[in-house]
Design a protein around this motif. Structure first.
Motif, PDB file in Angstrom:
ATOM      1  N   ARG A 108      44.050  32.648  46.744  1.00  0.00           N
ATOM      2  CA  ARG A 108      43.969  33.900  46.374  1.00  0.00           C
ATOM      3  C   ARG A 108      44.519  34.408  45.132  1.00  0.00           C
ATOM      4  N   VAL A 110      44.125  36.764  41.324  1.00  0.00           N
ATOM      5  CA  VAL A 110      43.636  37.849  40.615  1.00  0.00           C
ATOM      6  C   VAL A 110      42.843  37.281  39.254  1.00  0.00           C
ATOM      7  N   TYR A 111      41.552  37.806  38.922  1.00  0.00           N
ATOM      8  CA  TYR A 111      40.717  37.303  38.011  1.00  0.00           C
ATOM      9  C   TYR A 111      40.686  38.126  36.999  1.00  0.00           C
ATOM     10  N   LYS A 112      40.543  37.751  35.729  1.00  0.00           N
ATOM     11  CA  LYS A 112      40.098  38.541  34.540  1.00  0.00           C
ATOM     12  C   LYS A 112      38.961  38.230  33.985  1.00  0.00           C
ATOM     13  N   TYR A 126      39.240  43.324  35.759  1.00  0.00           N
ATOM     14  CA  TYR A 126      40.133  42.745  36.865  1.00  0.00           C
ATOM     15  C   TYR A 126      39.887  42.990  38.140  1.00  0.00           C
ATOM     16  N   GLN A 128      41.105  41.227  42.531  1.00  0.00           N
ATOM     17  CA  GLN A 128      41.777  40.169  43.479  1.00  0.00           C
ATOM     18  C   GLN A 128      40.704  39.352  44.153  1.00  0.00           C
ATOM     19  N   ASP A 147      35.906  39.307  46.617  1.00  0.00           N
ATOM     20  CA  ASP A 147      36.469  39.940  45.689  1.00  0.00           C
ATOM     21  C   ASP A 147      36.493  41.400  45.642  1.00  0.00           C
ATOM     22  N   SER A 149      37.984  44.994  43.311  1.00  0.00           N
ATOM     23  CA  SER A 149      39.102  45.774  42.331  1.00  0.00           C
ATOM     24  C   SER A 149      40.030  46.584  42.912  1.00  0.00           C
ATOM     25  N   GLU A 150      39.914  46.692  44.246  1.00  0.00           N
ATOM     26  CA  GLU A 150      40.820  47.601  45.002  1.00  0.00           C
ATOM     27  C   GLU A 150      40.903  48.817  44.677  1.00  0.00           C
ATOM     28  N   ILE A 154      43.613  46.996  40.082  1.00  0.00           N
ATOM     29  CA  ILE A 154      44.089  45.773  39.537  1.00  0.00           C
ATOM     30  C   ILE A 154      44.137  45.608  38.507  1.00  0.00           C
ATOM     31  N   ASP A 158      49.135  42.832  37.286  1.00  0.00           N
ATOM     32  CA  ASP A 158      48.764  42.241  38.465  1.00  0.00           C
ATOM     33  C   ASP A 158      48.378  40.557  37.861  1.00  0.00           C
ATOM     34  N   TYR A 159      47.585  40.589  36.988  1.00  0.00           N
ATOM     35  CA  TYR A 159      46.965  39.156  36.367  1.00  0.00           C
ATOM     36  C   TYR A 159      48.243  38.514  36.061  1.00  0.00           C
TER      37      TYR A 159
END
Length: 173
Positions: A108, A110-112, A126, A128, A147, A149-150, A154, A158-159
């Motif tokens: 788990r 965070v992606y960018k 961004y 999760q 995934d 973006s909540e 995010i 967070d990243y």
């Protein structure tokens, strides 16, 4: 009494070793992530097809659940569209959880995703992610990919709080 204590300590140590994550497994999982990165850099959907299991469950947070064929076909169409338009994509991952044994992993983080890096049209996105892997025929395959973006909450902070893909020590027992 000392003998019982010694035996208990040895047993606890051996049990902890059986549950300990191995750096080698995390490094091996990173070879799959390297192909994931390369798929975005080169807009090559066949790399995405290679690293995902045929029984993949793909969940786009709050929107839909799709299967392997739909997921790969979406990447094929999207990457072809991006190539035709001269778009670029670079993705990177940072982690707040990496759990694995010799055959299953849960990761788990965070992606960018940066589109058109270094241009006036550069945009960063961004989210999760939560990915489950299974080791099949000696290779780590993604079996579940979620995934979100909540709700757009995010971001870069967070990243940056998560750990780098090669920061293994944070995840070893």
């Amino acid at each position: 009494m000392k003998k019982v204590h010694l035996i208990t300590c040895i047993a606890c140590f051996l049990i902890s070793l059986s549950y300990a994550q191995k750096k080698a497994d995390l490094q091996d999982i990173n070879t799959t992530w390297a192909k994931f990165y390369k798929a975005f850099e080169t807009l090559d959907y066949t790399l995405m097809a290679e690293i995902h299991a045929k029984d993949l469950v793909r969940v786009s947070g709050g929107r839909r659940i799709i299967d392997y064929d739909s997921y790969i076909n979406n990447y094929k169409a999207g990457f072809e569209r991006d190539k035709a338009a001269g778009q670029t994509s670079n993705i990177s991952l940072r982690f707040f959880e990496r759990l694995c044994n010799d055959s299953t992993a849960s990761e788990r983080g965070v992606y960018k995703l940066v589109r058109n890096k270094g241009t006036d049209e550069e945009q960063a996105y961004y989210g999760q992610f939560h990915v489950l892997f299974k080791k099949r025929d000696g290779k780590w395959k993604i079996t579940m990919d979620y995934d979100s973006s909540e709700g757009g909450t995010i971001g870069e902070d967070d990243y940056n709080k998560a750990f780098a893909i090669d920061d293994f020590d944070k995840f070893l027992n």
